[in-house]
Design an enzyme around this catalytic site. Structure first.
Site, PDB file in Angstrom:
ATOM      1  N   MET A   1       6.603 -23.953  38.097  1.00 38.64           N
ATOM      2  CA  MET A   1       5.183 -24.432  37.595  1.00 38.64           C
ATOM      3  C   MET A   1       5.383 -24.585  36.604  1.00 38.64           C
ATOM      4  O   MET A   1       5.558 -24.132  35.015  1.00 38.64           O
ATOM      5  CB  MET A   1       4.293 -23.964  38.465  1.00 38.64           C
ATOM      6  CG  MET A   1       3.205 -24.335  37.941  1.00 38.64           C
ATOM      7  SD  MET A   1       1.206 -22.838  37.956  1.00 38.64           S
ATOM      8  CE  MET A   1       1.788 -22.060  39.683  1.00 38.64           C
ATOM      9  N   PRO A   2       5.680 -26.595  35.676  1.00 37.69           N
ATOM     10  CA  PRO A   2       5.619 -25.940  34.605  1.00 37.69           C
ATOM     11  C   PRO A   2       3.988 -26.036  34.153  1.00 37.69           C
ATOM     12  O   PRO A   2       2.649 -26.594  35.071  1.00 37.69           O
ATOM     13  CB  PRO A   2       5.667 -27.923  34.521  1.00 37.69           C
ATOM     14  CG  PRO A   2       6.078 -28.297  35.437  1.00 37.69           C
ATOM     15  CD  PRO A   2       6.525 -26.871  36.621  1.00 37.69           C
ATOM     16  N   THR A   3       3.503 -25.252  32.890  1.00 38.02           N
ATOM     17  CA  THR A   3       2.706 -25.046  31.968  1.00 38.02           C
ATOM     18  C   THR A   3       2.912 -25.788  30.726  1.00 38.02           C
ATOM     19  O   THR A   3       3.016 -25.209  30.283  1.00 38.02           O
ATOM     20  CB  THR A   3       1.771 -23.516  32.514  1.00 38.02           C
ATOM     21  OG1 THR A   3       2.153 -23.260  33.988  1.00 38.02           O
ATOM     22  CG2 THR A   3       0.134 -23.068  31.834  1.00 38.02           C
TER      23      THR A   3
ATOM     24  N   ASP B   1       0.556 -27.770  35.549  1.00 35.93           N
ATOM     25  CA  ASP B   1      -0.947 -27.078  34.973  1.00 35.93           C
ATOM     26  C   ASP B   1      -1.228 -27.334  33.150  1.00 35.93           C
ATOM     27  O   ASP B   1       0.139 -27.281  32.944  1.00 35.93           O
ATOM     28  CB  ASP B   1      -0.866 -25.381  34.731  1.00 35.93           C
ATOM     29  CG  ASP B   1      -1.318 -24.931  36.211  1.00 35.93           C
ATOM     30  OD1 ASP B   1      -2.076 -26.128  37.230  1.00 35.93           O
ATOM     31  OD2 ASP B   1      -0.828 -24.105  36.975  1.00 35.93           O
TER      32      ASP B   1
END
Length: 61
Positions: free
Chosen positions: A1-3, A40
């Site tokens: 998940m890229p944040t 996110d």
């Protein structure tokens, strides 16, 4: 998940922030092949008095 943690000077409107995060999310999904709900983005508003570049506070520029 890229944040993404993004710091920017305070003063942007809610609509500007909304458009910005939509654009970042779209670009991330297209380039990394992920779903929007996995992206996110944390925006941090910073006062100019708390940010300096080249030894000078932005509030004094």
């Amino acid at each position: 998940m890229p944040t993404f943690h993004i710091e920017l000077f305070e003063g942007r409107t809610l609509e500007q922030k909304r458009q910005f995060v939509e654009a970042i999310t779209k670009a991330t999904c297209e380039s990394l092949g992920v779903e929007p709900n996995s992206v996110d983005i944390i925006l941090t508003d910073v006062k100019r008095e708390n940010w300096a570049t080249g030894g000078r506070l932005w509030s004094e520029a």
